[in-house]
Structure formats: structure tokens, C-alpha cells
Design a protein around this motif. Structure first.
Motif, mmCIF file in Angstrom:
data_model
loop_
_atom_site.group_PDB
_atom_site.id
_atom_site.type_symbol
_atom_site.label_atom_id
_atom_site.label_comp_id
_atom_site.label_asym_id
_atom_site.label_seq_id
_atom_site.Cartn_x
_atom_site.Cartn_y
_atom_site.Cartn_z
ATOM 1 N N UNK A 197 57.227 -37.535 -16.591
ATOM 2 C CA UNK A 197 57.517 -38.929 -16.227
ATOM 3 C C UNK A 197 56.172 -39.645 -16.065
ATOM 4 N N UNK A 198 56.200 -40.907 -15.703
ATOM 5 C CA UNK A 198 54.929 -41.637 -15.542
ATOM 6 C C UNK A 198 54.688 -41.954 -14.063
ATOM 7 N N UNK A 244 60.630 -37.721 -20.449
ATOM 8 C CA UNK A 244 61.254 -38.977 -20.005
ATOM 9 C C UNK A 244 60.105 -39.906 -19.639
ATOM 10 N N UNK A 245 59.072 -39.875 -20.460
ATOM 11 C CA UNK A 245 57.841 -40.589 -20.109
ATOM 12 C C UNK A 245 57.648 -41.862 -20.940
ATOM 13 N N UNK A 246 57.446 -41.736 -22.233
ATOM 14 C CA UNK A 246 57.061 -42.919 -23.011
ATOM 15 C C UNK A 246 58.222 -43.883 -23.224
ATOM 16 N N UNK A 247 57.867 -45.144 -23.445
ATOM 17 C CA UNK A 247 58.880 -46.160 -23.743
ATOM 18 C C UNK A 247 59.145 -46.241 -25.232
ATOM 19 N N UNK A 248 59.475 -45.099 -25.812
ATOM 20 C CA UNK A 248 59.704 -45.036 -27.254
ATOM 21 C C UNK A 248 61.078 -44.405 -27.470
ATOM 22 N N UNK A 249 62.097 -45.209 -27.834
ATOM 23 C CA UNK A 249 63.445 -44.645 -27.941
ATOM 24 C C UNK A 249 63.461 -43.360 -28.768
ATOM 25 N N UNK A 250 64.068 -42.297 -28.205
ATOM 26 C CA UNK A 250 64.064 -40.993 -28.878
ATOM 27 C C UNK A 250 65.201 -40.899 -29.882
#
Ligand code: PMP
Length: 368
Positions: free
Chosen positions: A325-326, A11-17
Motif C-alpha cells: 500500500x502507500x 494495492x498500491x499504484x493508481x493504475x487499474x489492474x
């Protein structure tokens, strides 16, 4: 950890899964088969720039595709080129914080200085009016706005943007407006474009990309809308750095922009579903405040009551709870003691990931 067989939930990167919609992928196949494998004009294919102007017109912004649009390698390149084009050595940029961590680094790479103004995790710019005014000096050239916002999910309201407009006009500043999440809003929230406010067209550099809206982060295609002179400079700079974005990605982006927008509705619905699941689970935590996101796809809970700094906390979450997470500290002043949770993922993945976060944080609350 993933290589070692650990079932880490991202649930880290801002890249839609989610996969890129198939009609867009098909358009890329067609482009590749038709030989769109060469350089394009450094400004980008005319069809792409026309599609950008067409999609902006639907939202009420008239744009000249020949003079005011530049295709870029994602919004990231647009942001970097904007700073390179507008800043001289030591020039300053006012950045409301918390903020996406690339702005300060791009400003530095361009020879400028990032002047953060901590506006709090609800991003009420009007409440930070004095601090924003004080941050402006003789060297200030630009101010950054990002709405909907990464990492808080806030959507700036008209009053906040009017304040930015007043600051820009009073102090002769350019506004870098990062609108990459403009189609991703929830409930009654809606995006306001600062360039549409009176006298702001000449003062605004709009950056956008297809990474989020169409789940195309890996395609590296974005665009900038700005006054002609700035676009001309940015085009020259892009020629030296990257020539142009990939031809087939531009062709696919034309299909994304002009084709059915049902896929965008579906993406927003999926994110909204995940947002509600995550917010409900986080409510189980006592003494944890989490502003409700009105746009983008991030949660930014304030965990200061736990007393853990965000870097060791996200490390422990990764190693012990197997969820990534970030750390909030990455997002500048006002970010520490928060974590960023990206929920642009299938509902079950978000449910399981946030459950892990909640039960780990509960165990910390018990021991503290
Ligand atoms: N702006 C914001 C606010 C972002 O969150 C991101 C991606 N995380 C970008 C720009 C860059 O996106 P891209 O370069 O993939 O278009």
C-alpha cells in the motif's frame, strides 16, 4: 520481493489492474499499420482534439478543439506544463491537503512554492475556509482542486467548489482542476466541473487523461482544456520537452472517447464491488475511521490510534503481510497516520489484500 517468489498483493499504484478494452487496442493496431508512427502536431491530432471537445460537449462544456485543447503525455505532463506556463520564480500555489504527491513536486520543478492547507481527510473545503483565505498572499497565482480525489476518494460538493470559485475571482487566481477521476463515482455522487460555474472558463485549467477511465495508464495520453493564451504557451513548452504524445496512442484515444462507453460502466462496477468488499472488511477494525469513498478508487483509513507512522507501517505490511500500500505521509499534511489502499483490481485480489491488512492491523492492536 516479487522476484524472490513472494506473492505480494499490489494495492498500491493508481493504475487499474485491468486490460485496456480490446476495441481501443484494435484501434492502436490499425493506427500503427496505417503508419501513424510519426510526430503529430504538437497540439495533438485534430481528430483527438475534436473527440475531446465532443466528449466534453456531452457533459455540457463547449470547447474549441483548435484553440482550447492540448494533447499531453498523461495528466502528469498537463499538470507540469500548467505550472510552468503560469508560475514565475517564487510564485505560490495553494494546495488543499492531503493531495496527490505530484502537485508539490511539479510546482517546485516549475520554480514555484506549494502552500499546503490541511483540510482533513473528508476534504470539506468550506470548513477550512479561513485557512484557505489565510494561505493566499500577494504571490499566490493558482489554487489546485482535484475531484474525485486522490487519495481520499472524496467528491467535492457544489459549496466547496463555489468557495474555490469565490477565492479565484476575488484574488485573481487560476484554478488547476484535476478531473482525472470524473467518470468514476459511486451511488448518488456525481462530479461537478468548476469550469461550468459562472465566469470560471477563463480562470480554469482542466486536466484529464485516459489512464484511469479506460485503463490506459501506460499509453501516456491525456489532455488539457484551458483559455487559448495558456494553451498556446503550454503547447510551446511541450514542443521543447516532448514534442507530442505518441501518435498511435492519440488515435486509440479517439476510439476510447467516441466508441461505446460500456467499458467505463464495467470498470466503475468492478471498482464499486471491490470498494464494498474492502469497506466491509475494514469495519472489523475497532477504532479505525475510514471515510467512505464516493469517487476515484482509493481508501484512506485513519490509523492514528495504532500509533505507527505510515512509512514503517506500510513497510511492515509489505514484508510481514505481503500486501503493498502507500504511506499516507506521501500525500502531504493530514496524510500521516493513514495508508492509501488502491482497489482498482479484481474483487478477489482486493478481498485477499484487505484481509491481510486487517489481520495484520488486528495483531498490532492486540500488542499495543
Ligand atoms: N492526477 C491524479 C489525481 C492522479 O491520481 C494521477 C495518477 N495517479 C494523475 C493525475 C496522473 O495520471 P496520468 O499522468 O497517468 O494521466
Amino acid at each position: 520481493m516479487a522476484e524472490g517468489g513472494d506473492q505480494l498483493i499490489h494495492l498500491d499504484l493508481g493504475d487499474p489492474a485491468f486490460p485496456t478494452p480490446s476495441h481501443i487496442v484494435e484501434a492502436a493496431y490499425r493506427a500503427l499499420k496505417a503508419g501513424q508512427t510519426h510526430y503529430t502536431e504538437s497540439r495533438g491530432l485534430r481528430e483527438f482534439r475534436e473527440a475531446v471537445a465532443w466528449s466534453e460537449k456531452r457533459l455540457g462544456l463547449e470547447v474549441d478543439p483548435d484553440r482550447e485543447v492540448l494533447a499531453t503525455l498523461g495528466a502528469s505532463m498537463g499538470i507540469y506544463l500548467a505550472f510552468l506556463a503560469c508560475l514565475g520564480r517564487g510564485d505560490e500555489v495553494v494546495v488543499p491537503s492531503p493531495c496527490w504527491f505530484v502537485y508539490p513536486q511539479s510546482i517546485r520543478l516549475a520554480g514555484g512554492r506549494c502552500v499546503y492547507v490541511n483540510v482533513g481527510d473528508e476534504l470539506r473545503l468550506t470548513e477550512a475556509e479561513e485557512a484557505l483565505k489565510q494561505a493566499i498572499s500577494r504571490k499566490t497565482r493558482m489554487i489546485v482542486v482535484n475531484t474525485p480525489h486522490n487519495p481520499t476518494g472524496a467528491v467535492l460538493n457544489v459549496e466547496d467548489l463555489k468557495l474555490v470559485r469565490d477565492l479565484a475571482l476575488d484574488h485573481d487566481l487560476m484554478v488547476l482542476s484535476d478531473e482525472i477521476y470524473k467518470y468514476i463515482t459511486y451511488d448518488s455522487a456525481s462530479h461537478t466541473c468548476i469550469a461550468k460555474m459562472p465566469d470560471m472558463r477563463e480562470k480554469t485549467i482542466l486536466v484529464n487523461s485516459l489512464s484511469k477511465t479506460y485503463a490506459m495508464a501506460g499509453w501516456r495520453i491525456g489532455y488539457v482544456i484551458a483559455p487559448k493564451q495558456i494553451i498556446d504557451t503550454m503547447e510551446r513548452l511541450q514542443t521543447f520537452i516532448a514534442a507530442c504524445p505518441p501518435a498511435f496512442a492519440q488515435a486509440a484515444a479517439v476510439e476510447a472517447l467516441r466508441g461505446s462507453q460500456k467499458c467505463v460502466e464495467e470498470l466503475v462496477q468492478k471498482c464499486d464491488q471491490a470498494r464494498k468488499i474492502a469497506l466491509n472488511l475494514l469495519k472489523e477494525l475497532e477504532n479505525v475511521r475510514c471515510p467512505e469513498p464516493r469517487g476515484a478508487f482509493y481508501l484512506f483509513p485513519d490509523l492514528s490510534n495504532l500509533g505507527w507512522e505510515s512509512t514503517p507501517l506500510t513497510q511492515a505490511l509489505r514484508e510481514k503481510a505481503k500486501v503493498s500500500t502507500m504511506p499516507g505521509v506521501m500525500f502531504g499534511p493530514g496524510g500521516e497516520y493513514h495508508i492509501r489502499i488502491s482497489y482498482a483490481a479484481p474483487a478477489e485480489q482486493v478481498r485477499e489484500g484487505v484481509k491481510r491488512i486487517v489481520s495484520f492491523l488486528k495483531s498490532l492492536q492486540k500488542t499495543s
